[in-house]
Design a protein around this motif. Structure first.
Motif, mmCIF file in Angstrom:
data_model
loop_
_atom_site.group_PDB
_atom_site.id
_atom_site.type_symbol
_atom_site.label_atom_id
_atom_site.label_comp_id
_atom_site.label_asym_id
_atom_site.label_seq_id
_atom_site.Cartn_x
_atom_site.Cartn_y
_atom_site.Cartn_z
ATOM 1 N N GLY A 155 -4.163 -7.502 -0.726
ATOM 2 C CA GLY A 155 -4.583 -6.980 -2.023
ATOM 3 C C GLY A 155 -5.282 -8.018 -2.871
ATOM 4 O O GLY A 155 -6.280 -7.724 -3.551
ATOM 5 N N GLY A 187 0.774 -1.232 0.000
ATOM 6 C CA GLY A 187 0.000 0.000 0.000
ATOM 7 C C GLY A 187 0.805 1.282 0.000
ATOM 8 O O GLY A 187 0.237 2.373 -0.099
ATOM 9 N N LEU A 203 -5.870 5.576 -9.638
ATOM 10 C CA LEU A 203 -4.970 4.545 -9.127
ATOM 11 C C LEU A 203 -3.658 4.550 -9.909
ATOM 12 O O LEU A 203 -3.630 4.949 -11.076
ATOM 13 C CB LEU A 203 -5.624 3.170 -9.252
ATOM 14 C CG LEU A 203 -6.743 2.856 -8.265
ATOM 15 C CD1 LEU A 203 -7.526 1.641 -8.733
ATOM 16 C CD2 LEU A 203 -6.166 2.599 -6.871
ATOM 17 N N HIS A 234 -10.583 -1.597 -0.140
ATOM 18 C CA HIS A 234 -9.414 -1.504 0.736
ATOM 19 C C HIS A 234 -8.626 -0.218 0.519
ATOM 20 O O HIS A 234 -7.816 0.174 1.370
ATOM 21 C CB HIS A 234 -8.511 -2.718 0.540
ATOM 22 C CG HIS A 234 -7.919 -2.847 -0.823
ATOM 23 N ND1 HIS A 234 -8.681 -2.966 -1.958
ATOM 24 C CD2 HIS A 234 -6.623 -2.878 -1.239
ATOM 25 C CE1 HIS A 234 -7.894 -3.074 -3.015
ATOM 26 N NE2 HIS A 234 -6.644 -3.009 -2.604
ATOM 27 N N PHE A 235 -8.855 0.468 -0.618
ATOM 28 C CA PHE A 235 -8.138 1.716 -0.862
ATOM 29 C C PHE A 235 -8.637 2.850 0.038
ATOM 30 O O PHE A 235 -8.000 3.908 0.115
ATOM 31 C CB PHE A 235 -8.248 2.121 -2.335
ATOM 32 C CG PHE A 235 -7.427 1.271 -3.250
ATOM 33 C CD1 PHE A 235 -6.052 1.183 -3.092
ATOM 34 C CD2 PHE A 235 -8.033 0.536 -4.266
ATOM 35 C CE1 PHE A 235 -5.281 0.385 -3.934
ATOM 36 C CE2 PHE A 235 -7.275 -0.258 -5.111
ATOM 37 C CZ PHE A 235 -5.895 -0.338 -4.945
ATOM 38 N N THR A 294 -2.218 -1.176 -11.004
ATOM 39 C CA THR A 294 -2.746 -1.442 -9.667
ATOM 40 C C THR A 294 -4.258 -1.297 -9.721
ATOM 41 O O THR A 294 -4.783 -0.179 -9.755
ATOM 42 C CB THR A 294 -2.162 -0.468 -8.631
ATOM 43 O OG1 THR A 294 -0.734 -0.564 -8.642
ATOM 44 C CG2 THR A 294 -2.678 -0.785 -7.235
ATOM 45 N N ILE A 314 -12.770 5.548 -7.393
ATOM 46 C CA ILE A 314 -11.818 4.440 -7.239
ATOM 47 C C ILE A 314 -12.590 3.145 -7.026
ATOM 48 O O ILE A 314 -13.601 3.125 -6.325
ATOM 49 C CB ILE A 314 -10.882 4.691 -6.039
ATOM 50 C CG1 ILE A 314 -10.022 5.944 -6.270
ATOM 51 C CG2 ILE A 314 -10.001 3.484 -5.751
ATOM 52 C CD1 ILE A 314 -9.026 5.827 -7.376
ATOM 53 N N ASN A 336 -5.828 3.672 2.424
ATOM 54 C CA ASN A 336 -4.730 4.449 1.865
ATOM 55 C C ASN A 336 -5.142 5.901 1.621
ATOM 56 O O ASN A 336 -4.375 6.829 1.900
ATOM 57 C CB ASN A 336 -4.263 3.820 0.544
ATOM 58 C CG ASN A 336 -3.955 2.342 0.678
ATOM 59 O OD1 ASN A 336 -4.704 1.502 0.217
ATOM 60 N ND2 ASN A 336 -2.847 2.013 1.332
ATOM 61 N N PHE A 395 -1.808 8.637 -4.117
ATOM 62 C CA PHE A 395 -3.001 9.349 -3.654
ATOM 63 C C PHE A 395 -2.618 10.686 -3.011
ATOM 64 O O PHE A 395 -3.228 11.725 -3.296
ATOM 65 C CB PHE A 395 -3.782 8.501 -2.652
ATOM 66 C CG PHE A 395 -4.418 7.271 -3.237
ATOM 67 C CD1 PHE A 395 -4.871 7.259 -4.552
ATOM 68 C CD2 PHE A 395 -4.585 6.119 -2.479
ATOM 69 C CE1 PHE A 395 -5.477 6.136 -5.093
ATOM 70 C CE2 PHE A 395 -5.178 4.982 -3.015
ATOM 71 C CZ PHE A 395 -5.624 4.994 -4.324
ATOM 72 N N SER A 399 0.536 3.053 -3.548
ATOM 73 C CA SER A 399 -0.801 3.623 -3.746
ATOM 74 C C SER A 399 -0.997 4.864 -2.882
ATOM 75 O O SER A 399 -1.505 5.886 -3.356
ATOM 76 C CB SER A 399 -1.875 2.581 -3.409
ATOM 77 O OG SER A 399 -1.763 1.445 -4.223
ATOM 78 N N THR A 400 -0.579 4.784 -1.620
ATOM 79 C CA THR A 400 -0.734 5.922 -0.718
ATOM 80 C C THR A 400 0.097 7.106 -1.196
ATOM 81 O O THR A 400 -0.342 8.264 -1.134
ATOM 82 C CB THR A 400 -0.332 5.530 0.711
ATOM 83 O OG1 THR A 400 -1.086 4.381 1.112
ATOM 84 C CG2 THR A 400 -0.602 6.662 1.687
#
Length: 515
Positions: A404, A181, A377, A346-347, A381, A342, A350, A188, A184-185
């Motif tokens: 994931g 993560g 994203l 689970h995102f 991913t 998105i 993040n 973002f 991705s974080t």
């Protein structure tokens, strides 16, 4: 005048040697010239089958025996067997070539020169076989010799990068690490901050000490407000080294789980390594973390001995009402509602860490929401692409972790489509002693979620085969055969999930109608 037999043997030996050297150097480079990661490749990732075949190993043993007997027939037999093994690998998987960096080319050149010098000193034809026996070990030995030289050069680069970054006292540095993560974080947070702050980040997969140092040295930080640094590690001390170099004002741990367990040995050791980002935070810094991650219990324990400003997220306290809609992800953080375009529940974790960080930097709710409206994203991913035969491609090929993998299955399993649901996966890597258990947990869900599962790793195939009927599970490693098979299996309006790294020609094939 050269003996034709000698020329033939020399040709066979040269071809076998070059392809073998390139193959081994490719995987050494892929594992960043690190013997701990290469050991993991051999132990957990089926590395032996990537480097050679059982027939090739037999040829190597026969070559050693030839040295003892000095028998020409054995020598020819060993070369022919080795050639058949090499051709088998080349035809099925291609020639593995390392990236032509200065270091790779130098190691290869020294290896070839040393073995060529030995060839010139050889007096008997069968002793030529000694070159074949010693070439690969000499490649690893030369790589090992280069280690202290590389380490000194790396330390010099890190010192220069540290000195350069010290020249920008008004630059706010944000460090992000985690078992998964973190990329991705980082993306973002960058997308949220960029319209409102002059922000720069480390590129896609640059997260090692030397990678970060080289990026700093070639980057102009003039007029930049924020620098987001992704930090990865394969052993203790590596995140500390990056943190000391960049001196983060804000640090973040996205998750502590079993990724790279084969290198660390335990989840607690992973937590200790990630916690180095907290230990090297500036005295007035702030720490953000995801309390729902399984290994975060160790981080909580470490925090009791580390007085620092900190903020956590958790579905038990401040992250609520996560809802996945067809085109948006909705959730509440600290009783404030947010929405982002998105896919993937689970995102929310993040994005929440990114929102809290943006608030810490002074962004208003209106500024944050305006950025969330266009949030995207990272490439590969959970990327949703239009594919062949009007299919939908879920491209999650950047990496794979247990959390994931389960999350994307959650997203897909309840979708109703007209065509087939197909999974193509290499499986999950570097899970150590938990590898079998985690793959079995995934396998237990696949029969209900997919119509067809294609494993491109033999180990993954074996993990899945007890959970899926034979007609539903296939093992295909050759890229061309994989493409041909999927071309027959994909029907109109199918859904194809690509999980973890796959041959590039597969993604190109699946999305070719859109190019």
């Amino acid at each position: 005048m050269f003996d034709p037999i000698l020329l033939l043997i020399l040709g066979l030996t040269t071809f076998n040697l070059l392809t073998s050297l390139l193959r081994h150097l490719h995987f050494i480079q892929l594992k960043e010239y690190r013997y701990d990661r290469f050991r993991t490749l051999l132990r957990y990732e089926g590395g032996f089958s990537k480097l050679t075949t059982p027939i090739g190993f037999l040829a190597y043993l026969l070559s050693i025996y030839t040295l003892l007997t000095d028998n020409l027939l054995f020598f020819l037999t060993a070369n022919i067997i080795a050639l058949s093994s090499t051709l088998w690998i080349v035809l099925r998987k291609g020639i593995f070539r390392p990236k032509p960096t200065k270091k790779a080319l130098l190691i290869l050149a020294i290896t070839i020169i040393l073995n060529s010098l030995f060839f010139l000193s050889t007096t008997t034809i069968t002793k030529l076989n000694l070159i074949y026996v010693l070439a690969i070990p000499s490649l690893y030995l030369i790589t090992l010799v280069f280690y202290p030289i590389t380490k000194l050069a790396k330390e010099k680069q890190i010192q220069k990068a540290t000195k350069k970054l010290n020249q920008f006292p008004n630059l706010t540095v944000i460090g992000i690490t985690g078992s998964y993560g973190k990329s991705s974080t980082k993306e973002f947070l960058y997308q949220i901050l960029k319209p409102h702050r002059k922000t720069i980040k480390t590129p896609k997969n640059i997260n090692t000490d030397i990678g970060v140092a080289n990026f700093i040295l070639k980057t102009d930080f003039t007029n930049k407000d924020v620098f987001i640094v992704e930090m990865g590690a394969y052993q203790k001390g590596e995140i500390a080294k990056i943190s000391k170099m960049v001196k983060p004002h804000i640090s973040m741990i996205t998750a502590v789980h079993n990724q790279h367990l084969s290198l660390y040995g335990s989840q607690e050791n992973i937590a200790k390594a990630k916690f180095e980002i907290v230990e090297n935070l500036r005295p007035d810094g702030h720490f953000f973390y995801n309390l729902d991650s399984p290994g975060m219990k160790y981080v909580q324990e470490f925090l009791t001995h580390t007085p620092i400003q900190k903020t956590s997220i958790s579905k038990q306290t401040n992250l609520k009402n996560i809802q996945q809609n067809p085109s948006s992800l909705d959730f509440q953080l600290n009783q404030t509602s947010y929405q982002a375009p998105i896919i993937g529940k689970h995102f929310a974790e993040n994005i929440s860490l990114a929102i809290l960080t943006a608030q810490k930097l002074g962004l208003t709710e209106d500024q944050i929401n305006s950025s969330l409206n266009t949030l995207q994203l990272p490439d590969n991913t959970f990327s949703i692409k239009q594919g062949i035969k009007n299919s939908t491609i879920y491209d999650d090929s950047y990496n794979s972790s247990p959390a994931g993998f389960h999350a994307i299955i959650d997203t897909i399993e309840n979708q109703t489509i007209k065509g087939k649901k197909i999974l193509v996966t290499r499986g999950m890597l570097e899970l150590g002693q938990d590898e079998k258990h985690e793959h079995h947990r995934i396998a237990n869900r696949l029969d209900q979620s997919f119509d067809l599962v294609v494993a491109i790793s033999l180990k993954t195939f074996h993990y899945f085969e007890d959970y899926l009927p034979d007609e539903k599970l296939k093992y295909i490693t050759d890229p061309d055969q994989l493409v041909q098979f999927l071309d027959q299996q994909i029907t109109e309006n199918s859904l194809v999930l690509v999980e973890n790294r796959v041959p590039s020609q597969l993604i190109n094939f699946l999305t070719k109608d859109q190019k």
